[in-house]
Design a protein around this motif. Structure first.
Motif, PDB file in Angstrom:
ATOM      1  N   ASN B 279       0.511  -1.105  -0.129  1.00  0.00           N
ATOM      2  CA  ASN B 279       0.276   0.210  -0.252  1.00  0.00           C
ATOM      3  C   ASN B 279       0.786   1.456  -0.230  1.00  0.00           C
ATOM      4  OD1 ASN B 279       1.014  -0.100   2.644  1.00  0.00           O
ATOM      5  ND2 ASN B 279      -0.864   0.217   3.604  1.00  0.00           N
ATOM      6  N   PHE B 280       1.843   1.388  -1.315  1.00  0.00           N
ATOM      7  CA  PHE B 280       2.756   2.468  -1.040  1.00  0.00           C
ATOM      8  C   PHE B 280       1.976   3.782  -1.402  1.00  0.00           C
ATOM      9  CE2 PHE B 280       5.869   5.022  -2.949  1.00  0.00           C
ATOM     10  CZ  PHE B 280       6.738   4.932  -1.974  1.00  0.00           C
ATOM     11  N   SER B 281       0.633   3.655  -2.102  1.00  0.00           N
ATOM     12  CA  SER B 281       0.089   5.379  -2.190  1.00  0.00           C
ATOM     13  C   SER B 281      -0.341   5.765  -0.988  1.00  0.00           C
ATOM     14  CB  SER B 281      -0.741   5.585  -3.240  1.00  0.00           C
ATOM     15  OG  SER B 281      -0.712   4.935  -4.002  1.00  0.00           O
ATOM     16  N   ASP B 282      -1.040   4.545  -0.228  1.00  0.00           N
ATOM     17  CA  ASP B 282      -1.667   5.248   1.600  1.00  0.00           C
ATOM     18  C   ASP B 282      -0.481   5.624   2.163  1.00  0.00           C
ATOM     19  OD1 ASP B 282      -3.902   4.931   2.427  1.00  0.00           O
ATOM     20  OD2 ASP B 282      -3.419   2.903   3.481  1.00  0.00           O
ATOM     21  N   LEU B 283       0.349   4.486   2.038  1.00  0.00           N
ATOM     22  CA  LEU B 283       1.788   5.183   2.852  1.00  0.00           C
ATOM     23  C   LEU B 283       2.427   6.351   2.772  1.00  0.00           C
ATOM     24  CD1 LEU B 283       4.313   2.343   3.110  1.00  0.00           C
ATOM     25  CD2 LEU B 283       2.966   3.439   5.506  1.00  0.00           C
ATOM     26  N   SER B 284       2.325   6.979   1.582  1.00  0.00           N
ATOM     27  CA  SER B 284       2.952   8.533   1.505  1.00  0.00           C
ATOM     28  C   SER B 284       1.853   9.115   1.978  1.00  0.00           C
ATOM     29  CB  SER B 284       2.960   8.051  -0.181  1.00  0.00           C
ATOM     30  OG  SER B 284       2.841   9.532  -0.532  1.00  0.00           O
ATOM     31  N   GLU B 285       0.828   8.971   1.997  1.00  0.00           N
ATOM     32  CA  GLU B 285       0.194   9.702   2.425  1.00  0.00           C
ATOM     33  C   GLU B 285      -0.070  10.355   3.962  1.00  0.00           C
ATOM     34  OE1 GLU B 285      -4.725  10.384   2.109  1.00  0.00           O
ATOM     35  OE2 GLU B 285      -4.126   9.704   0.311  1.00  0.00           O
ATOM     36  N   LYS B 286       0.063   8.222   4.453  1.00  0.00           N
ATOM     37  CA  LYS B 286      -0.021   9.268   5.969  1.00  0.00           C
ATOM     38  C   LYS B 286       1.076   9.510   6.430  1.00  0.00           C
ATOM     39  CE  LYS B 286      -4.354   6.029   6.131  1.00  0.00           C
ATOM     40  NZ  LYS B 286      -4.315   4.673   5.846  1.00  0.00           N
ATOM     41  N   VAL B 287       2.172   8.678   5.781  1.00  0.00           N
ATOM     42  CA  VAL B 287       3.841   8.889   6.612  1.00  0.00           C
ATOM     43  C   VAL B 287       3.665  10.490   6.162  1.00  0.00           C
ATOM     44  CG1 VAL B 287       6.063   8.895   6.620  1.00  0.00           C
ATOM     45  CG2 VAL B 287       3.989   6.473   6.336  1.00  0.00           C
ATOM     46  N   GLY B 288       3.307  11.282   4.840  1.00  0.00           N
ATOM     47  CA  GLY B 288       3.868  12.109   4.465  1.00  0.00           C
ATOM     48  C   GLY B 288       4.843  12.637   3.580  1.00  0.00           C
ATOM     49  N   PHE B 289       4.944  11.232   3.032  1.00  0.00           N
ATOM     50  CA  PHE B 289       6.409  11.160   2.418  1.00  0.00           C
ATOM     51  C   PHE B 289       5.974  12.359   0.682  1.00  0.00           C
ATOM     52  CE2 PHE B 289       5.999   7.254   2.613  1.00  0.00           C
ATOM     53  CZ  PHE B 289       6.471   7.019   1.219  1.00  0.00           C
ATOM     54  N   LYS B 290       7.006  13.091  -0.179  1.00  0.00           N
ATOM     55  CA  LYS B 290       6.578  12.459  -1.180  1.00  0.00           C
ATOM     56  C   LYS B 290       7.363  11.909  -2.851  1.00  0.00           C
ATOM     57  CE  LYS B 290       7.200  16.541  -5.551  1.00  0.00           C
ATOM     58  NZ  LYS B 290       6.861  17.775  -5.484  1.00  0.00           N
ATOM     59  N   SER B 291       6.936  11.284  -3.404  1.00  0.00           N
ATOM     60  CA  SER B 291       7.910   9.742  -3.813  1.00  0.00           C
ATOM     61  C   SER B 291       8.104  11.028  -5.734  1.00  0.00           C
ATOM     62  CB  SER B 291       7.529   9.191  -3.650  1.00  0.00           C
ATOM     63  OG  SER B 291       6.488   8.681  -4.231  1.00  0.00           O
ATOM     64  N   TYR B 292       8.820  10.202  -5.882  1.00  0.00           N
ATOM     65  CA  TYR B 292       9.442  10.331  -8.117  1.00  0.00           C
ATOM     66  C   TYR B 292       9.454   9.528  -8.338  1.00  0.00           C
ATOM     67  CZ  TYR B 292      10.239  15.003  -6.964  1.00  0.00           C
ATOM     68  OH  TYR B 292      10.047  16.294  -5.813  1.00  0.00           O
ATOM     69  N   ILE B 293       7.970   8.826  -9.517  1.00  0.00           N
ATOM     70  CA  ILE B 293       8.617   7.242 -10.229  1.00  0.00           C
ATOM     71  C   ILE B 293       8.725   7.797 -12.079  1.00  0.00           C
ATOM     72  CG2 ILE B 293       7.237   5.689 -10.254  1.00  0.00           C
ATOM     73  CD1 ILE B 293       6.089   5.831  -8.145  1.00  0.00           C
ATOM     74  N   ALA B 294       9.623   7.266 -11.786  1.00  0.00           N
ATOM     75  CA  ALA B 294      10.323   7.561 -13.581  1.00  0.00           C
ATOM     76  C   ALA B 294      10.058   6.201 -14.049  1.00  0.00           C
ATOM     77  CB  ALA B 294      11.705   7.834 -13.769  1.00  0.00           C
ATOM     78  N   ASP B 295       9.410   5.821 -15.312  1.00  0.00           N
ATOM     79  CA  ASP B 295       9.408   4.154 -15.865  1.00  0.00           C
ATOM     80  C   ASP B 295      10.331   3.768 -17.216  1.00  0.00           C
ATOM     81  OD1 ASP B 295       8.326   2.142 -16.698  1.00  0.00           O
ATOM     82  OD2 ASP B 295       6.317   2.885 -17.920  1.00  0.00           O
ATOM     83  N   PRO B 296      11.014   2.607 -17.182  1.00  0.00           N
ATOM     84  CA  PRO B 296      12.520   2.784 -18.107  1.00  0.00           C
ATOM     85  C   PRO B 296      11.507   1.720 -19.123  1.00  0.00           C
ATOM     86  CG  PRO B 296      12.454   1.244 -15.973  1.00  0.00           C
ATOM     87  CD  PRO B 296      11.145   2.108 -15.816  1.00  0.00           C
ATOM     88  N   GLY B 297      10.250   1.134 -18.670  1.00  0.00           N
ATOM     89  CA  GLY B 297       9.273   0.856 -20.222  1.00  0.00           C
ATOM     90  C   GLY B 297      10.637  -1.070 -20.104  1.00  0.00           C
TER      91      GLY B 297
END
Lengths: 353, 353
Positions: B279-297
């Motif tokens: 549940n990464f997005s959920d964690l991100s919101e609750k813990v309060g961090f911003k995250s960057y994600i790039a896609d190498p295909g």
């Protein structure tokens, strides 16, 4: 228990079993060491052996030391049994462990680093420092015992033993924990290590520390140092180096370093003596050590894993020959010894095996 | 390379990649970690990862870090590729390694001990000391960079992350390097560790160091300390914690320890984001961090082992998400990145694989 060699003629009141634990990257060469289910898992063997000898089972390591293909349990079960039956105190010496056992294991340290892959030009860092630190440990332990028995758990150690013996001028064929001794691979690894440092047979007979530094393992200067420390405390003390080819190398290092080797003898198993792929009697004569061998009659065991010692699996390790020596010396019968070994194995099976 | 999240709006001149290497006995619990061919072999993974990232191959460790059952190579190949392409300097931090890599690997040390099996009552010895030592390392490295990217190689680390997050009051479902996340086993292990110390969900939200000491791993205080050291040098510095659930735990530790987390962001892979067992997005919101994600295909790769990232094997590790972030930030195309990853894998296959 019956003696194969003449019974030692000594009075023993306070035996002490000391086991040197070492890792070397040489054991990770595929096919070289059978002291672990795979070459990579040999890294856990000394720590696991010490836990087994001290408590009767592994505690913190994830895998029981065993020898493929039939997963024959480590000879540490034999040593555990002898220590149990004879109530002999014991202590461990860390000389270059990569993996530490549980902190409840009684342990001294030589501060030695893990051994390297001997093919890469260095085998042991600072062997003389290890020797001196171990000597202090031996000297400190000496007042507690009249008969120290020094064993070892060092996967890959028969190869490094063979290398050191060759550099000191002895034509050694090391024994092996495997059913089929990978003697050609051992020779090839030693040859590669010798070529790399431009070494020839016998060329280091005047410099045993260099032989250890180029071709040995961190167990050797530790076991040699312990013996030297006991000798410094009491030059007459009877000391047992418990092992086959590996302790032959330790004896040779002591001799070539000019350390007093009076009353320093080996104790090993009859499986090492009878190993046709090795040359233990020949080495004994040439290096000049006396060895004791007691026979526990494992062929009569009800456990196939223990019977396999008779057919040549494992043969020696973790001071198993010294453990048999101790049991014979202190009057433990064949049957009691076998039963205790079976008992220790039984607990293992109920536990993590 | 395309961004899945909004592109970071920062100027970067001197990125620096720092990888924390840690071992913990928790990874040796059978079935828990897939960061190694077997649970016992996870002990070699951090050392092997560092050798691979620094040289393109393993040097001293006997086994390439890989994930069963298809022996998918370690995500360190992704990080190696990004460091190659972007010519980003890198350094490693030893925080509790059991197995050291070759001495040619550039390495600082927190002097931390290896982590324990969290079920036995202690997870990390002296986490505050590790934090302080790592903080000094961060402060010393700070003048050399304007954008540190902190990754890690810590087998078993998603379980310890989940444990620490729970003790801090976050309902974390950790992602996993395995195809099928052994989430029930992880929960059971954490539950056992919490019961042993009489801990309840959220009960250590005011004492993150105790959460690490009871349930964490030695990577956490090291990564947190590095970030704190950079922040001490420049409170505005943009810092990337490169990882998924494990770096969420590091961020939470920083926050609960009252460390300045301004401009501290995560970078991870889309495989972590899309992991339905976590549940990464959920964690991100609750813990309060911003995250960057790039896609190498990676789905377009000609190598099945690389394609498997798309189908959910491994997902993250050795700062792979940070490596993708770095490549995207510095304008490396999808195709070039994939080719370099394939190139690194090709060398591996020709070598020891």
């Amino acid at each position: 228990m019956s003696w194969i060699t003449p019974e030692p003629n000594i009075d023993v009141e306070k035996p002490l079993y000391i086991c040197v634990l070492s890792n070397t990257k040489t054991s990770q060469i595929p096919g070289l060491s059978a002291a672990g289910k795979t070459a990579e898992l040999t890294v856990y063997t000394p720590a696991g052996d010490s836990e087994l000898m001290h408590t009767g089972n592994i505690i913190s390591v994830p895998v029981l030391p065993m020898t493929p293909p039939l997963d024959t349990p480590t000879p540490a079960v034999i040593t555990r049994s002898a220590l149990n039956l004879t109530k002999t105190p014991h202590i461990f010496v860390n000389s270059g462990l990569m993996i530490l056992p549980d902190k409840s294991i009684p342990m001294k340290s030589t501060s030695g680093k893990p051994g390297e892959d001997i093919r890469n030009g260095v085998a042991v860092h600072d062997p003389k420092d290890i020797f001196e630190n171990a000597k202090k440990i031996g000297y400190e332990l000496a007042p507690t015992t009249d008969h120290p028995i020094i064993g070892e758990s060092t996967p890959g150690g028969t190869t490094t033993a063979m290398g050191v013996l060759m550099a000191l001028g002895y034509d050694a064929k090391a024994s092996s924990s495997a059913d089929i001794n990978p003697i050609e691979l051992k020779k090839q690894v030693i040859q590669e290590a010798m070529s790399r440092n431009n070494l020839k047979f016998g060329c280091l007979s005047n410099d045993p520390w260099k032989a250890v530094a180029y071709l040995g393992d961190p167990m050797m200067p530790a076991a040699a140092g312990l013996a030297a420390g006991f000798k410094e405390y009491d030059p007459e003390m009877h000391i047992i180096l418990a092992g086959g080819t590996q302790m032959a190398a330790v004896f040779a290092v002591l001799k070539h370093a000019g350390v007093n080797t009076k009353n320093v003898c080996l104790a090993t198993t009859r499986y090492v003596l009878e190993d046709k792929s090795a040359n233990f009697s020949d080495l004994s004569e040439k290096v000049g050590f006396k060895s004791y061998i007691a026979d526990p009659g494992f062929g009569k065991s009800r456990l196939p894993g223990i019977q396999r010692y008779e057919s040549g699996t494992i043969k020696e390790g973790a001071g198993a020959g010294g453990a048999m020596y101790l049991s014979a010396l202190l009057g433990i019968s064949d049957q009691r010894f076998r039963e205790e070994v079976e008992n220790v194995c039984g607990i293992l099976k109920a536990g993590k095996v």
